[in-house]
Design a protein around this motif. Structure first.
Motif: not given
Ligand SMILES: C[S@@+](CC[C@H](N)C(=O)[O-])C[C@H]1O[C@@H](n2cnc3c(N)ncnc32)[C@H](O)[C@@H]1O
Length: 222
Positions: A52-54, A6, A30-31, A8, A57, A27, A34-35, A91-92
């Motif tokens: 975020d659920h991870t 991406y 949020v991963g 950013y 991250m 967001e 970075l955004v 953002n993704g």
């Molecule tokens: C491709 S990364 C994008 C991260 C960030 N938005 C960026 O642009 O760098 C996708 C993120 O969405 C999160 N994600 C995916 N499904 C999710 C859900 N059901 N609930 C919360 N977060 C989720 C993942 O854990 C991951 O950190």
């Protein structure tokens, strides 16, 4: 993510042009932050939250952003919070739009329709009336390989899903000297035009259009 997947800087510039600094932003997905980091570089006054659920991250996001941003762990399917925001961004994160030659498909990490509807409703619920939901537009997922710092090679491969005809699978690898250091295989659900309109309408959103650089679809809460 920071090596060209991406852009950013551009993403944050578009968001900053759309959102005044006195607005509260969340967001979704949020991963590693970075955004939000780039947004704070443009203006440190932004009131930012990331979910975020991870956990892994979020830990990286926390190291990157410290207390300049509020972060919390939740799955968007079950997220229920008392706080209200003016703008939500994906953002993704949960989802993105993919430009398929002037038409746009909706790609989401959630496989079934009901989960997508619930997730979008949860996003609408955390927005103020008239609040905006910005969803990034990206190019088609394809097969490619690129070099990263430390002589690591990133590669990704796209497959038709064997589980569901509305899905694709993306396998990605981080290799060094042909040895795999990390890999993941993700499934994306693809929702197409009329179904997209229906999904967002049912969730309580109205399409406002795209920003002028065509990097985001803009929805507002009805
Ligand atoms: C491709 S990364 C994008 C991260 C960030 N938005 C960026 O642009 O760098 C996708 C993120 O969405 C999160 N994600 C995916 N499904 C999710 C859900 N059901 N609930 C919360 N977060 C989720 C993942 O854990 C991951 O950190």
């Amino acid at each position: 993510m920071a090596s060209g997947y991406y852009k950013y800087d551009k993403i944050a510039q578009v968001i900053a042009a759309l959102v005044p600094t006195n607005q509260k932003i969340i967001e979704i997905g949020v991963g590693t932050g970075l955004v939000l980091e780039k947004l704070l570089e443009i203006n440190p006054q932004y009131d930012l939250t990331g979910m975020d659920h991870t956990k892994a991250m979020l830990d990286i996001a926390e190291k990157r952003l410290g207390d300049r941003v509020k972060l919390f762990e939740a799955d968007i399917i079950s997220m229920s919070i008392p706080e209200r925001f003016d703008v939500a961004i994906s953002n993704g994160g949960l989802c993105a739009f993919v430009d398929v030659g002037g038409e746009y498909d909706f790609y989401t990490h959630l496989i079934d329709y009901e989960s997508n509807l619930q997730a979008l409703k949860n996003i609408a619920n955390c927005l103020n009336q008239g609040g905006l939901f910005l969803i990034n537009i990206q190019s088609v997922h394809n097969n490619y390989e690129t070099s990263l710092p430390g002589e690591i090679v990133y590669s990704q491969e796209i497959f038709e899903s064997t589980k569901n005809q509305d899905c694709i699978e993306k396998a990605f690898y981080f290799k060094k000297d042909e040895r795999i250091y990390a890999q993941q295989r993700l499934t994306y659900r693809i929702v197409r035009q009329e179904a997209i309109d229906e999904l967002f309408k049912l969730a309580g959103f109205k399409l406002q259009g795209k920003d002028e650089t065509k990097q985001f679809f803009i929805y507002s809460k009805k």
